[in-house]
Design a protein around this motif. Structure first.
Motif, PDB file in Angstrom:
ATOM      1  N   VAL A   1      -3.377   5.458  11.260  1.00  0.00           N
ATOM      2  CA  VAL A   1      -2.993   4.896   9.789  1.00  0.00           C
ATOM      3  C   VAL A   1      -2.223   6.210   9.372  1.00  0.00           C
ATOM      4  O   VAL A   1      -2.609   7.087   9.286  1.00  0.00           O
ATOM      5  CB  VAL A   1      -3.970   4.464   8.796  1.00  0.00           C
ATOM      6  CG1 VAL A   1      -3.624   4.487   7.326  1.00  0.00           C
ATOM      7  CG2 VAL A   1      -4.564   3.119   9.209  1.00  0.00           C
ATOM      8  N   GLU A   2      -0.860   5.975   9.104  1.00  0.00           N
ATOM      9  CA  GLU A   2      -0.106   7.061   8.402  1.00  0.00           C
ATOM     10  C   GLU A   2       0.271   6.653   6.925  1.00  0.00           C
ATOM     11  O   GLU A   2       0.926   5.390   6.591  1.00  0.00           O
ATOM     12  CB  GLU A   2       1.067   7.196   9.143  1.00  0.00           C
ATOM     13  CG  GLU A   2       1.814   8.608   8.568  1.00  0.00           C
ATOM     14  CD  GLU A   2       2.944   8.935   9.781  1.00  0.00           C
ATOM     15  OE1 GLU A   2       3.848   9.970   9.349  1.00  0.00           O
ATOM     16  OE2 GLU A   2       3.237   8.278  10.754  1.00  0.00           O
ATOM     17  N   ARG A   3       0.233   7.268   6.030  1.00  0.00           N
ATOM     18  CA  ARG A   3       0.422   7.271   4.776  1.00  0.00           C
ATOM     19  C   ARG A   3       1.773   7.505   4.270  1.00  0.00           C
ATOM     20  O   ARG A   3       2.344   8.760   4.567  1.00  0.00           O
ATOM     21  CB  ARG A   3      -0.668   7.915   3.695  1.00  0.00           C
ATOM     22  CG  ARG A   3      -1.870   7.456   3.734  1.00  0.00           C
ATOM     23  CD  ARG A   3      -3.011   8.078   2.779  1.00  0.00           C
ATOM     24  NE  ARG A   3      -4.425   7.421   3.120  1.00  0.00           N
ATOM     25  CZ  ARG A   3      -5.399   7.711   3.094  1.00  0.00           C
ATOM     26  NH1 ARG A   3      -5.476   9.317   3.107  1.00  0.00           N
ATOM     27  NH2 ARG A   3      -6.678   7.198   3.237  1.00  0.00           N
ATOM     28  N   THR A   4       2.462   6.830   3.623  1.00  0.00           N
ATOM     29  CA  THR A   4       3.847   6.995   3.181  1.00  0.00           C
ATOM     30  C   THR A   4       3.996   7.635   1.827  1.00  0.00           C
ATOM     31  O   THR A   4       3.088   7.797   1.047  1.00  0.00           O
ATOM     32  CB  THR A   4       4.770   5.617   3.099  1.00  0.00           C
ATOM     33  OG1 THR A   4       4.030   4.869   2.205  1.00  0.00           O
ATOM     34  CG2 THR A   4       4.641   4.767   4.524  1.00  0.00           C
ATOM     35  N   ALA A   5       5.137   8.162   1.637  1.00  0.00           N
ATOM     36  CA  ALA A   5       5.384   8.917   0.521  1.00  0.00           C
ATOM     37  C   ALA A   5       5.347   7.943  -0.823  1.00  0.00           C
ATOM     38  O   ALA A   5       4.964   8.403  -1.994  1.00  0.00           O
ATOM     39  CB  ALA A   5       6.882   9.342   0.433  1.00  0.00           C
ATOM     40  N   ASP A   6       5.491   6.587  -0.706  1.00  0.00           N
ATOM     41  CA  ASP A   6       5.519   5.844  -1.973  1.00  0.00           C
ATOM     42  C   ASP A   6       3.991   5.132  -2.035  1.00  0.00           C
ATOM     43  O   ASP A   6       3.445   4.473  -2.906  1.00  0.00           O
ATOM     44  CB  ASP A   6       6.253   4.578  -1.823  1.00  0.00           C
ATOM     45  CG  ASP A   6       6.047   3.815  -0.505  1.00  0.00           C
ATOM     46  OD1 ASP A   6       5.105   4.026   0.288  1.00  0.00           O
ATOM     47  OD2 ASP A   6       6.728   2.789  -0.445  1.00  0.00           O
ATOM     48  N   GLY A   7       2.848   5.871  -1.288  1.00  0.00           N
ATOM     49  CA  GLY A   7       1.721   5.611  -1.541  1.00  0.00           C
ATOM     50  C   GLY A   7       1.053   4.359  -0.818  1.00  0.00           C
ATOM     51  O   GLY A   7      -0.011   4.139  -0.596  1.00  0.00           O
ATOM     52  N   GLY A   8       2.115   3.892   0.055  1.00  0.00           N
ATOM     53  CA  GLY A   8       1.672   2.771   1.137  1.00  0.00           C
ATOM     54  C   GLY A   8       0.859   3.341   2.422  1.00  0.00           C
ATOM     55  O   GLY A   8       0.657   4.482   2.635  1.00  0.00           O
ATOM     56  N   GLU A   9       0.663   2.373   3.330  1.00  0.00           N
ATOM     57  CA  GLU A   9       0.231   2.728   4.680  1.00  0.00           C
ATOM     58  C   GLU A   9       0.846   2.073   5.949  1.00  0.00           C
ATOM     59  O   GLU A   9       1.146   0.734   5.536  1.00  0.00           O
ATOM     60  CB  GLU A   9      -1.287   2.460   4.707  1.00  0.00           C
ATOM     61  CG  GLU A   9      -2.243   3.408   3.679  1.00  0.00           C
ATOM     62  CD  GLU A   9      -3.828   3.142   3.869  1.00  0.00           C
ATOM     63  OE1 GLU A   9      -4.597   3.796   3.489  1.00  0.00           O
ATOM     64  OE2 GLU A   9      -4.014   2.139   4.717  1.00  0.00           O
ATOM     65  N   VAL A  10       1.092   2.588   6.866  1.00  0.00           N
ATOM     66  CA  VAL A  10       1.709   2.148   8.127  1.00  0.00           C
ATOM     67  C   VAL A  10       0.540   2.296   9.125  1.00  0.00           C
ATOM     68  O   VAL A  10       0.078   3.194   9.579  1.00  0.00           O
ATOM     69  CB  VAL A  10       2.954   2.963   8.614  1.00  0.00           C
ATOM     70  CG1 VAL A  10       3.623   2.023   9.740  1.00  0.00           C
ATOM     71  CG2 VAL A  10       3.930   2.904   7.301  1.00  0.00           C
ATOM     72  N   ARG A  11       0.064   1.132   9.758  1.00  0.00           N
ATOM     73  CA  ARG A  11      -0.695   0.870  10.829  1.00  0.00           C
ATOM     74  C   ARG A  11      -0.175   0.578  12.132  1.00  0.00           C
ATOM     75  O   ARG A  11       0.754  -0.210  12.385  1.00  0.00           O
ATOM     76  CB  ARG A  11      -1.973   0.001  10.355  1.00  0.00           C
ATOM     77  CG  ARG A  11      -3.124  -0.173  11.328  1.00  0.00           C
ATOM     78  CD  ARG A  11      -3.787  -1.238  10.898  1.00  0.00           C
ATOM     79  NE  ARG A  11      -5.032  -1.613  11.828  1.00  0.00           N
ATOM     80  CZ  ARG A  11      -6.327  -1.183  11.578  1.00  0.00           C
ATOM     81  NH1 ARG A  11      -6.494  -0.703  10.312  1.00  0.00           N
ATOM     82  NH2 ARG A  11      -7.297  -1.401  12.417  1.00  0.00           N
ATOM     83  N   THR A  12      -0.450   1.576  13.285  1.00  0.00           N
ATOM     84  CA  THR A  12       0.126   1.412  14.566  1.00  0.00           C
ATOM     85  C   THR A  12      -0.772   1.646  15.528  1.00  0.00           C
ATOM     86  O   THR A  12      -2.055   1.871  15.315  1.00  0.00           O
ATOM     87  CB  THR A  12       1.129   2.680  14.987  1.00  0.00           C
ATOM     88  OG1 THR A  12       0.498   3.806  14.832  1.00  0.00           O
ATOM     89  CG2 THR A  12       2.304   2.566  13.890  1.00  0.00           C
ATOM     90  N   THR A  13      -0.649   0.694  16.671  1.00  0.00           N
ATOM     91  CA  THR A  13      -1.601   0.653  17.741  1.00  0.00           C
ATOM     92  C   THR A  13      -0.964   1.255  18.967  1.00  0.00           C
ATOM     93  O   THR A  13      -1.196   0.374  19.881  1.00  0.00           O
ATOM     94  CB  THR A  13      -2.159  -0.952  17.907  1.00  0.00           C
ATOM     95  OG1 THR A  13      -0.836  -1.661  18.256  1.00  0.00           O
ATOM     96  CG2 THR A  13      -2.844  -1.166  16.723  1.00  0.00           C
ATOM     97  N   VAL A  14      -0.262   2.453  18.878  1.00  0.00           N
ATOM     98  CA  VAL A  14       0.437   2.946  20.183  1.00  0.00           C
ATOM     99  C   VAL A  14      -0.532   3.137  21.275  1.00  0.00           C
ATOM    100  O   VAL A  14      -0.266   2.678  22.532  1.00  0.00           O
ATOM    101  CB  VAL A  14       1.200   4.104  19.667  1.00  0.00           C
ATOM    102  CG1 VAL A  14       1.973   4.622  21.205  1.00  0.00           C
ATOM    103  CG2 VAL A  14       2.118   3.534  18.583  1.00  0.00           C
ATOM    104  N   ALA A  15      -1.651   3.751  20.897  1.00  0.00           N
ATOM    105  CA  ALA A  15      -2.505   4.116  22.190  1.00  0.00           C
ATOM    106  C   ALA A  15      -2.964   2.877  22.952  1.00  0.00           C
ATOM    107  O   ALA A  15      -3.082   2.721  24.173  1.00  0.00           O
ATOM    108  CB  ALA A  15      -3.956   5.014  21.447  1.00  0.00           C
TER     109      ALA A  15
END
Length: 428
Positions: A193-207
């Motif tokens: 989970v990476e938090r964005t500048a606008d307070g949102g979150e981006v969830r990735t499953t790259v691994a």
């Protein structure tokens, strides 16, 4: 006991380990070690203080129950970025404290089993070993064994490209406990989970999608990285390349060099590339080079290694803090003495600056460092004077207003090289 058995019986596999991971004394020791390492909160925002305010004993018992009953599931990692020496950024995956404690407990159990299997020249993240031991081994290879060509190697994003399947087979060679292997797989596949500048979150499953990587920031990751690099060491030494090329590998985490006798460096570098490709790893060609000694030097673990000249021009093989390491420290000192800190008490600013310089000098104390230390002393004093002058609205260089005596005796600014009159009484 586990270490002794693993060391004496190289082919032994361990079948029942999970019950040792969730023993309450192991979890308590794991918590203490994680607490000592400090670190930021993960995606759930829980801090060590939160846990202790709610009651550590109950928290550990609940965690033990989750592990014992098979209800444990790891949380996503929190992606943060830290600056790299080359100006870029390195991603870290921060587990929540609960997962950190379980990883540490796993490390306490698995570490003694796998450590005896690692090669003596793998120095990273091992009890009783450190970076300076790796540097001393390199010095020995050059000064005593006649290495005159060095493959200064670099792998592209090593931690994030380790193949999961091959890595887990490295673990399963010793571990037959299915729960241990399943939990390790959970950690390797954990979403980010990476938090964005606008307070949102981006969830990735790259691994999970690529089936690669052990996240930097995880407690268990250094052990797993060492285990996988061991495959290269096995290929190098048991494959006969070390003997035929008379070339020794010195490794620290994802950094390594190959010390070669004259005329064998090119072949060693080509062999290394071929073996790394078989392991599914990528050599960073822009940073990998063949160094010819004594004409050239190379950097390793923050030090520059090569031919230096002492008093009266006498040459010697040695190490010195690299230009990049000195530059990074000066940048940190500069950042700690800018106008953004003008509202802080002077005593507090000095208290926070001193550990930065002291910690740097504590690592960079190998070889002739007096000249570098003096340069750091002068730079730190100049920056503190500039900060004090601007903070108080005064003009000038600050030397008259803020003498050495004022900086070092009144404010307590650290001084790496004592003044000449005190040097005879200074400890080496």
């Amino acid at each position: 006991m586990l270490r002794a058995k693993a060391k004496s019986e190289a082919a032994t596999r361990f079948y029942s380990l999970w019950d040792k991971v969730y023993r309450i004394d192991v979890l308590l020791e794991a918590y203490r070690r994680c607490r000592a390492n400090r670190g930021a909160a993960g995606v759930d925002g829980t801090t060590f203080k939160d846990i202790e305010d709610q009651g550590l004993a109950n928290w550990l018992q609940r965690l033990r129950q989750e592990l014992r009953t098979g209800q444990y599931r790891c949380a996503p990692l929190l992606r943060v970025w830290i600056p790299k020496a080359n100006g870029g950024q390195r991603p870290l995956g921060i587990p929540i404290i609960r997962d950190r404690v379980v990883q540490m407990a796993m490390l306490l159990v698995l570490g003694p089993i796998f450590d005896p299997d690692l090669f003596p020249w793998q120095y990273g993240f091992r009890e009783g070993m450190d970076a300076k031991m790796a540097l001393r081994r390199i010095h020995f290879g050059i000064a005593e064994r006649g290495a005159r060509e060095v493959v200064d190697a670099d792998l592209s994003d090593y931690f994030n490209t380790i193949p999961h399947g091959h890595l887990l087979r490295c673990v399963a060679r010793r571990i037959s406990d299915g729960t241990v292997l399943a939990v390790l797989r959970q950690w390797l596949d954990a979403p980010v989970v990476e938090r964005t500048a606008d307070g949102g979150e981006v969830r990735t499953t790259v691994a999970r999608d690529t089936n690669r990587g052990t996240p930097q920031g995880g407690v268990i990751s250094p052990l797993l990285a060492n285990l996988y690099f061991r495959r290269f060491m096995l290929a190098w030494y048991q494959g006969g390349y070390a003997r035929r090329l008379r070339a020794e590998v010195v490794n620290y985490a994802d950094d390594f060099v190959i010390l070669c006798r004259p005329g064998t460096g090119e072949q060693a570098m080509a062999t290394m590339r071929r073996l790394m490709a078989k392991l599914g790893l990528t050599v960073n060609e822009q940073k990998t080079r063949l160094v010819k000694l004594p004409e050239e030097r190379f950097d390793f673990l923050g030090y520059t290694v090569g031919h230096f000249y002492g008093h009266q021009g006498k040459p010697y093989w040695g190490t010195a803090p690299s230009k990049k390491s000195i530059k990074r420290l000066k940048e940190r000192i500069h950042a700690e003495t800018t106008s953004r800190w003008n509202n802080l008490p002077v005593s507090r600013r000095i208290e926070e600056l001193n550990p930065v310089i002291r910690g740097w000098a504590g690592y960079f104390n190998q070889g002739p460092v007096q000249r570098v230390y003096r340069d750091i002393d002068n730079y730190a004093a100049r920056r503190v004077r500039i900060w004090l002058r601007r903070r108080s609205g005064k003009r000038g260089t600050g030397y008259r207003q803020y003498s050495d005596q004022y900086l070092y005796e009144k404010l307590g600014l650290i001084r790496l090289v004592p003044p000449a009159r005190d040097r005879s009484n200074a400890k080496a």
